[in-house]
Design a protein around this motif. Structure first.
Motif, PDB file in Angstrom:
ATOM      1  N   SER A   1     -26.394  74.029  -4.466  1.00 23.52           N
ATOM      2  CA  SER A   1     -27.027  72.720  -4.338  1.00 23.52           C
ATOM      3  C   SER A   1     -27.840  72.345  -5.560  1.00 23.52           C
TER       4      SER A   1
ATOM      5  N   PRO B   1     -16.806  68.212   9.238  1.00 27.16           N
ATOM      6  CA  PRO B   1     -16.570  68.244   7.786  1.00 27.16           C
ATOM      7  C   PRO B   1     -15.335  67.434   7.402  1.00 27.16           C
TER       8      PRO B   1
ATOM      9  N   LYS C   1     -18.046  66.959   1.590  1.00 27.30           N
ATOM     10  CA  LYS C   1     -19.031  66.368   2.488  1.00 27.30           C
ATOM     11  C   LYS C   1     -19.347  64.954   2.022  1.00 27.30           C
TER      12      LYS C   1
ATOM     13  N   GLU D   1     -26.011  65.036   8.656  1.00 29.78           N
ATOM     14  CA  GLU D   1     -24.705  65.376   8.080  1.00 29.78           C
ATOM     15  C   GLU D   1     -24.209  66.746   8.534  1.00 29.78           C
ATOM     16  N   SER D   2     -25.138  67.661   8.779  1.00 27.39           N
ATOM     17  CA  SER D   2     -24.721  68.991   9.233  1.00 27.39           C
ATOM     18  C   SER D   2     -24.099  68.945  10.628  1.00 27.39           C
TER      19      SER D   2
ATOM     20  N   TYR E   1     -29.742  64.964   5.662  1.00 27.37           N
ATOM     21  CA  TYR E   1     -29.099  66.267   5.474  1.00 27.37           C
ATOM     22  C   TYR E   1     -28.796  66.915   6.829  1.00 27.37           C
ATOM     23  N   ILE E   2     -29.748  66.849   7.742  1.00 32.06           N
ATOM     24  CA  ILE E   2     -29.559  67.436   9.077  1.00 32.06           C
ATOM     25  C   ILE E   2     -28.496  66.667   9.857  1.00 32.06           C
TER      26      ILE E   2
ATOM     27  N   SER F   1     -34.308  72.507   2.489  1.00 34.96           N
ATOM     28  CA  SER F   1     -33.082  72.687   3.281  1.00 34.96           C
ATOM     29  C   SER F   1     -32.501  74.072   3.085  1.00 34.96           C
TER      30      SER F   1
ATOM     31  N   SER G   1     -26.602  78.845  -0.902  1.00 38.23           N
ATOM     32  CA  SER G   1     -26.690  77.404  -0.701  1.00 38.23           C
ATOM     33  C   SER G   1     -27.610  76.768  -1.734  1.00 38.23           C
TER      34      SER G   1
ATOM     35  N   SER H   1     -31.984  76.522   6.257  1.00 37.97           N
ATOM     36  CA  SER H   1     -30.629  76.627   6.806  1.00 37.97           C
ATOM     37  C   SER H   1     -29.581  77.198   5.871  1.00 37.97           C
ATOM     38  N   GLY H   2     -29.870  77.371   4.613  1.00 40.77           N
ATOM     39  CA  GLY H   2     -28.795  77.715   3.710  1.00 40.77           C
ATOM     40  C   GLY H   2     -28.867  79.083   3.066  1.00 40.77           C
TER      41      GLY H   2
END
Length: 173
Positions: free
Chosen positions: A82, A29, A38, A24-25, A21-22, A69, A78, A73-74
């Motif tokens: 999610s 995009p 994504k 991909e961040s 996940y990290i 997550s 988020s 961060s969200g």
């Protein structure tokens, strides 16, 4: 598998899912294909766990990854998007996997999960903005989800086939 091994296994899967996940961040995009699209790298772990140890463990890994997550961060929005996409995706993948008599591969299961992830997120967005017309964006996301689902499925197939965890998961005779 005893409780300690199961806890270690699930902790490793959650950790790997968070790392993906990290990673991909940090990737650019896929906005040139479709805004908001994504790869879904963390879903590689969820799908692999679904095949290695079942839907319950996949549920634990998915829900913990989304919770952690979102906390770091969200935020709340988020989390809502999610969790709605993730749970609908897991339901779809589990149902598609049970259709094994039709020879649906792990790649096919992954594509169904990617499609239903987008459906879940769009349904959450429609509920939040109170406008069902946002579902008109589904064909664009469906097109993207086929590509990302194939990618996630191929990588998951590789992981499941070469995973050393299978010997710990299977029950003793």
């Amino acid at each position: 598998m005893n409780r300690t091994k199961k806890l270690v296994y699930l902790s490793l899967m959650i950790s790997q899912s968070l790392v993906l996940y990290i990673i991909e961040s940090f990737l650019p995009p896929l906005s040139f294909i479709a805004p908001g699209a994504k790869l879904g790298l963390a879903n590689i772990i969820t799908l692999s766990v679904l095949y290695i140890s079942g839907v319950r463990d996949a549920f634990v890994v998915l829900s913990m990854r989304i919770l952690i997550s979102s906390l770091f961060s969200g935020g709340v929005s988020s989390f809502i998007y999610s969790i709605s996409g993730g749970m609908l995706s897991l339901l779809a993948m589990s149902a598609t996997k049970k259709l094994s008599r039709f020879d649906i591969s792990i790649v096919g299961v992954s594509v169904s999960g990617a499609l239903f992830y987008n459906i879940g997120q769009l349904l959450a967005a429609a509920a939040i903005i109170r406008n069902i017309k946002i579902l008109m964006y589904l064909p664009v996301l469906a097109y993207v989800s086929v590509g990302t689902g194939i990618f996630v499925g191929i990588v998951s197939k590789f992981l499941v086939e070469r995973s050393g965890f299978k010997k710990y998961i299977t029950k003793a005779p």
